[in-house]
Design an enzyme around this catalytic site. Structure first.
Site, mmCIF file in Angstrom:
data_model
loop_
_atom_site.group_PDB
_atom_site.id
_atom_site.type_symbol
_atom_site.label_atom_id
_atom_site.label_comp_id
_atom_site.label_asym_id
_atom_site.label_seq_id
_atom_site.Cartn_x
_atom_site.Cartn_y
_atom_site.Cartn_z
ATOM 1 N N ASP A 65 0.810 -1.210 0.000
ATOM 2 C CA ASP A 65 0.000 0.000 0.000
ATOM 3 C C ASP A 65 0.849 1.269 0.000
ATOM 4 O OD1 ASP A 65 0.947 -0.395 2.572
ATOM 5 O OD2 ASP A 65 -1.006 -0.778 3.457
ATOM 6 N N ASN A 134 -7.602 -2.790 14.248
ATOM 7 C CA ASN A 134 -8.994 -3.142 13.911
ATOM 8 C C ASN A 134 -9.069 -4.354 12.976
ATOM 9 O OD1 ASN A 134 -8.096 -2.090 11.506
ATOM 10 N ND2 ASN A 134 -9.570 -0.415 11.390
ATOM 11 N N HIS A 136 -7.274 -4.731 10.176
ATOM 12 C CA HIS A 136 -7.040 -4.492 8.745
ATOM 13 C C HIS A 136 -5.745 -5.150 8.283
ATOM 14 C CE1 HIS A 136 -4.934 -0.415 9.723
ATOM 15 N NE2 HIS A 136 -4.014 -1.186 9.195
ATOM 16 N N GLU A 141 -9.742 -1.868 5.154
ATOM 17 C CA GLU A 141 -10.429 -1.586 6.410
ATOM 18 C C GLU A 141 -11.619 -2.528 6.600
ATOM 19 O OE1 GLU A 141 -9.003 0.132 8.473
ATOM 20 O OE2 GLU A 141 -8.334 2.097 7.770
#
Ligand code: GLP
Length: 250
Positions: A65, A134, A136, A141
């Site tokens: 990314d 979280n 990811h 996400e």
């Protein structure tokens, strides 16, 4: 699953795994990750390279990314991170490492180009991964489709907050990023996931024991036949459900 002691233990175990992977082949395509977790692994790989134990001359790399809008020279861009912390210290040729271009004029087109390049290079042999608090992976996400390919994402507030520590202020953290999709990640032949720190306990627990669901992107890894998880004791203890065996045999 391998449980190791502290940051050094994690870095050594992960670097050894990658070196063993490279030893078995003449050439390899590595998928690489950023964040604080793999920093020690890159350091260790550099040390092993300097000792003559590994060469990256026949390695192609694709990062997961990149933030949208940050120049390569911006110290918070993943281009900068990879150059400073890894590429400039090893023998990988400049035209063999790739990151999505977060400054591309046409970001959608850049996503397609990136996917195409990965395919043309033969696909990813080994994908190194971290995990967000979280759950990811990459910048996928919660809620991201398991069928997603490289795409543009709006970053979760929790992710921007977690990554704000690298920036002067939270307002400076980009709102968007390009990330390889879940399906793109799952196409890697082997996956090496690194999990460190007690703040990752909940995400690890979901990965090991939770239902496979798009709300927790990392649970998609359970659909992959070859995932190795290296976890430090802090994260493991924070995630452990006493008396229960987990899926990775820890
Ligand atoms: C970022 C990256 C992820 C990384 C995650 C965890 O959001 N895009 O690829 O795995 O953060 O980062 P850290 O290792 O710093 O906890």
């Amino acid at each position: 699953m391998k449980i190791v002691n502290g940051k050094d233990g994690l870095a050594k175990e992960a670097a050894n795994y990658i070196v063993e992977h490279l030893k078995k082949r003449d050439a390899s395509v590595l998928g690489l990750a950023t964040g604080s977790t793999p920093v020690g692994t890159y350091k260790e790989l550099i040390a092993m390279h300097k000792e003559g134990k590994v060469s990256f001359a026949n390695v192609h790399t694709f990062n997961l990314d990149e933030y949208v809008g940050l120049k390569n020279t911006d110290t918070n861009s993943y281009h900068y991170y990879m150059k400073e912390l890894f590429f400039s210290h090893i023998d990988v040729p400049e035209d063999q490492f790739h990151l999505p271009k977060g400054t591309a004029e046409d970001i959608e087109a850049e996503c397609h180009t990136y996917e195409k390049l990965i395919r043309q290079t033969g696909g990813i042999d080994l994908q190194l991964l971290g995990i967000g608090t979280n759950g990811h992976i990459g910048f996928n996400e919660p809620g991201t489709s398991f069928q997603s390919r490289t795409h543009v994402v709006t970053l979760d507030e929790s992710t921007r907050e977690a990554n704000a520590r690298f920036f002067d202020a939270i307002e400076d953290v980009p709102t968007h990023a390009i990330t390889m999709g879940i399906e793109s990640i799952l196409e890697a032949k082997d996956i090496l996931l690194l999990v460190a720190g007690k703040e990752k306990g909940e995400a690890l627990s979901e990965l090991l024991y939770g239902d496979v669901r798009e709300d927790i992107p990392a649970t998609a890894l359970r659909k992959h036949p070859s995932v190795t998880v290296i976890v430090d004791t802090e994260a493991y203890q924070a995630a452990k459900i006493p008396g229960e065996e987990n899926l990775y045999g820890g």
